[in-house]
Design an enzyme around this catalytic site. Structure first.
Site, PDB file in Angstrom:
ATOM      1  CD  GLU A  54      11.181  -3.984  -7.918  1.00  0.00           C
ATOM      2  OE1 GLU A  54      10.634  -4.573  -6.850  1.00  0.00           O
ATOM      3  OE2 GLU A  54      11.939  -2.827  -7.565  1.00  0.00           O
TER       4      GLU A  54
ATOM      5  CG  LEU B 282      -4.274  -8.278  12.577  1.00  0.00           C
ATOM      6  CD1 LEU B 282      -2.780  -8.623  13.065  1.00  0.00           C
ATOM      7  CD2 LEU B 282      -4.581  -9.844  11.700  1.00  0.00           C
TER       8      LEU B 282
ATOM      9  CG  HIS C 193      -1.919 -13.809  -9.129  1.00  0.00           C
ATOM     10  ND1 HIS C 193      -0.829 -13.685  -8.174  1.00  0.00           N
ATOM     11  CD2 HIS C 193      -1.403 -13.367 -10.395  1.00  0.00           C
ATOM     12  CE1 HIS C 193       0.204 -13.725  -8.847  1.00  0.00           C
ATOM     13  NE2 HIS C 193      -0.123 -13.386 -10.004  1.00  0.00           N
TER      14      HIS C 193
ATOM     15  CG  ASN D 123      -0.140 -16.254  -5.503  1.00  0.00           C
ATOM     16  OD1 ASN D 123      -0.094 -17.175  -4.562  1.00  0.00           O
ATOM     17  ND2 ASN D 123      -0.477 -15.104  -5.622  1.00  0.00           N
TER      18      ASN D 123
ATOM     19  CG  ASP E  84       7.212 -16.086  -4.531  1.00  0.00           C
ATOM     20  OD1 ASP E  84       6.575 -15.918  -5.636  1.00  0.00           O
ATOM     21  OD2 ASP E  84       8.499 -16.443  -4.857  1.00  0.00           O
TER      22      ASP E  84
HETATM   23  C1  FPP Z   1       3.991 -13.929  -5.864  1.00  0.00           C
HETATM   24  O1  FPP Z   1       3.489 -15.004  -6.872  1.00  0.00           O
HETATM   25  C2  FPP Z   1       2.592 -13.326  -5.653  1.00  0.00           C
HETATM   26  C3  FPP Z   1       2.332 -12.034  -6.241  1.00  0.00           C
HETATM   27  C4  FPP Z   1       3.202 -11.125  -7.179  1.00  0.00           C
HETATM   28  C5  FPP Z   1       1.304 -11.320  -5.811  1.00  0.00           C
HETATM   29  C6  FPP Z   1       0.575 -11.564  -4.444  1.00  0.00           C
HETATM   30  C7  FPP Z   1      -0.800 -11.222  -4.230  1.00  0.00           C
HETATM   31  C8  FPP Z   1      -1.720 -11.730  -3.615  1.00  0.00           C
HETATM   32  C9  FPP Z   1      -1.818 -12.889  -3.193  1.00  0.00           C
HETATM   33  C10 FPP Z   1      -2.999 -10.921  -3.875  1.00  0.00           C
HETATM   34  C11 FPP Z   1      -3.079  -9.871  -3.153  1.00  0.00           C
HETATM   35  C12 FPP Z   1      -4.479  -9.346  -2.780  1.00  0.00           C
HETATM   36  C13 FPP Z   1      -4.662  -8.575  -1.598  1.00  0.00           C
HETATM   37  C14 FPP Z   1      -6.626  -8.373  -1.512  1.00  0.00           C
HETATM   38  C15 FPP Z   1      -3.799  -8.045  -0.638  1.00  0.00           C
HETATM   39  P1  FPP Z   1       4.006 -15.258  -8.132  1.00  0.00           P
HETATM   40  O2  FPP Z   1       3.143 -14.953  -9.215  1.00  0.00           O
HETATM   41  O3  FPP Z   1       5.652 -14.553  -8.132  1.00  0.00           O
HETATM   42  O4  FPP Z   1       4.393 -16.907  -8.291  1.00  0.00           O
HETATM   43  P2  FPP Z   1       5.368 -17.727  -9.058  1.00  0.00           P
HETATM   44  O5  FPP Z   1       6.680 -17.414  -8.229  1.00  0.00           O
HETATM   45  O6  FPP Z   1       4.881 -19.015  -8.836  1.00  0.00           O
HETATM   46  O7  FPP Z   1       5.455 -17.212 -10.224  1.00  0.00           O
END
Ligand code: FPP
Length: 236
Positions: free
Chosen positions: A63, A127, A33, A18, A16
Site C-alpha cells: 500500500e 540472527l 525515515h 517516522n 511506524d
Molecule cells: C511507517 O512510518 C514507516 C514506514 C512506512 C517505513 C519504514 C521504513 C524504514 C524505517 C526504513 C527501512 C529501511 C531498511 C534498511 C529496511 P510512517 O511514515 O507511516 O509514520 P507516520 O505514521 O508517523 O506517518
C-alpha cells in the site's frame, strides 16, 4: 521460571511513526525515515545480543506506493544506502539477510543491492533478518492460492493435499517459524496487512513510542511483556 529466559524465537516489527517523529521537529517526513533507518542497526544488535533467531521488519507495504513519489523514492534509496553501508558489518556479525515480498516490482538499482546483500550474508548462521519490502499479507495469500491452482492444473496437488502446511510452504516465509511476538510502534493498534497468516497465534505488543525513538530500553519492555504473557500460559 525466570522471565528473562522466556525469549521469542521470531519477532516481527511494524516500524511506524517516522513521519510524525519528523513533523514534530518541523522536519520533512523523509528525514523521519532516515532516522528510522538508523534505528534498524541497534535493533539488529539488540536481537543478536539476546540470541533471538529471527527478526522481520516491515519496511515497505504493497500500500505504501500510494505515498507521494518523493517519499517512495526516499525509502528505496535509504534501503540501498543502508545495505551498501551496513552489509559488511552484518556479515561480520553473523547476520543472515533475507527479503520477503514482491521484490520484482522494486526499482532495479535497489534490487541489485538486495541480491548482493543477501548473497554476502548467506553463509552466516546467526540472527536472520527478514526485510518485508513491497510486502502485503493478503497479496501473499493470493500468491499461494495461484501457485496451488497452477500445481493442481499440472496434477501435482489434489484437493485433499490442500491444508495449512501446504499454504505455509508457499508463502514468502516458507521455512521460517511463525512470529512469537509482533511489535508495532507509533501508537496504532492494527496489523496493517503484516504477516496476517503467520500471526494467527502471535503475541501483539503496541508501543506509543515512535520508531526512531524505539531504543533498547523500549525493546526490553516489549520482551518483558512477552515473557509475562508466556508466564500466564505456563500457569494454565
Ligand atoms: C511507517 O512510518 C514507516 C514506514 C512506512 C517505513 C519504514 C521504513 C524504514 C524505517 C526504513 C527501512 C529501511 C531498511 C534498511 C529496511 P510512517 O511514515 O507511516 O509514520 P507516520 O505514521 O508517523 O506517518
Amino acid at each position: 521460571m525466570e522471565k528473562s529466559n522466556i525469549l521469542p524465537t521470531h519477532i516481527g516489527i511494524i516500524m511506524d511513526g517516522n513521519g510524525r517523529w519528523a513533523q514534530k521537529r518541523g522536519m520533512l517526513r523523509s528525514i523521519g525515515h532516515r532516522y528510522g533507518t538508523e534505528t534498524i542497526k541497534p535493533a539488529i544488535s539488540f536481537c543478536s545480543g539476546k540470541g533471538i533467531k529471527y527478526l522481520t521488519l516491515y519496511a515497505f507495504s504493497t500500500e505504501n506506493w500510494k505515498r507521494p513519489s518523493y517519499e517512495v523514492d526516499t525509502l528505496m534509496s535509504l534501503i540501498s544506502e543502508y545495505l551498501t553501508k551496513e552489509t559488511a558489518e552484518m556479515k561480520a556479525n553473523n547476520v543472515v539477510l533475507h527479503f520477503i515480498g514482491d521484490i520484482d516490482k522494486i526499482p532495479q538499482k535497489a534490487r541489485a543491492t538486495i541480491s548482493w546483500a543477501e548473497k554476502e550474508t548467506s553463509e552466516n548462521n546467526g540472527l536472520n533478518v527478514n526485510i518485508a519490502l513491497n510486502y502485503g499479507g493478503r497479496a501473499e495469500i493470493v500468491m499461494a492460492a495461484k501457485k496451488i491452482a497452477s500445481l493442481s492444473k499440472q496434477g501435482a496437488v489434489s484437493e485433499d493435499d490442500i491444508n495449512e502446511g501446504l499454504i505455509s510452504s508457499l508463502l514468502y516465509t516458507a521455512g521460517i517459524p511463525e512470529p512469537d511476538l509482533i511489535i508495532r510502534t507509533g501508537g496504532e493498534k492494527r496489523l496493517s496487512n503484516f504477516l496476517i497468516w503467520q500471526s494467527a497465534y502471535s503475541e501483539l505488543y503496541f508501543s506509543d513510542v515512535l520508531w526512531p525513538d524505539f531504543k533498547d530500553d523500549e525493546f526490553e519492555k516489549a520482551l518483558d511483556y512477552y515473557a509475562s504473557r508466556k508466564r500466564r500460559f505456563g500457569g494454565l
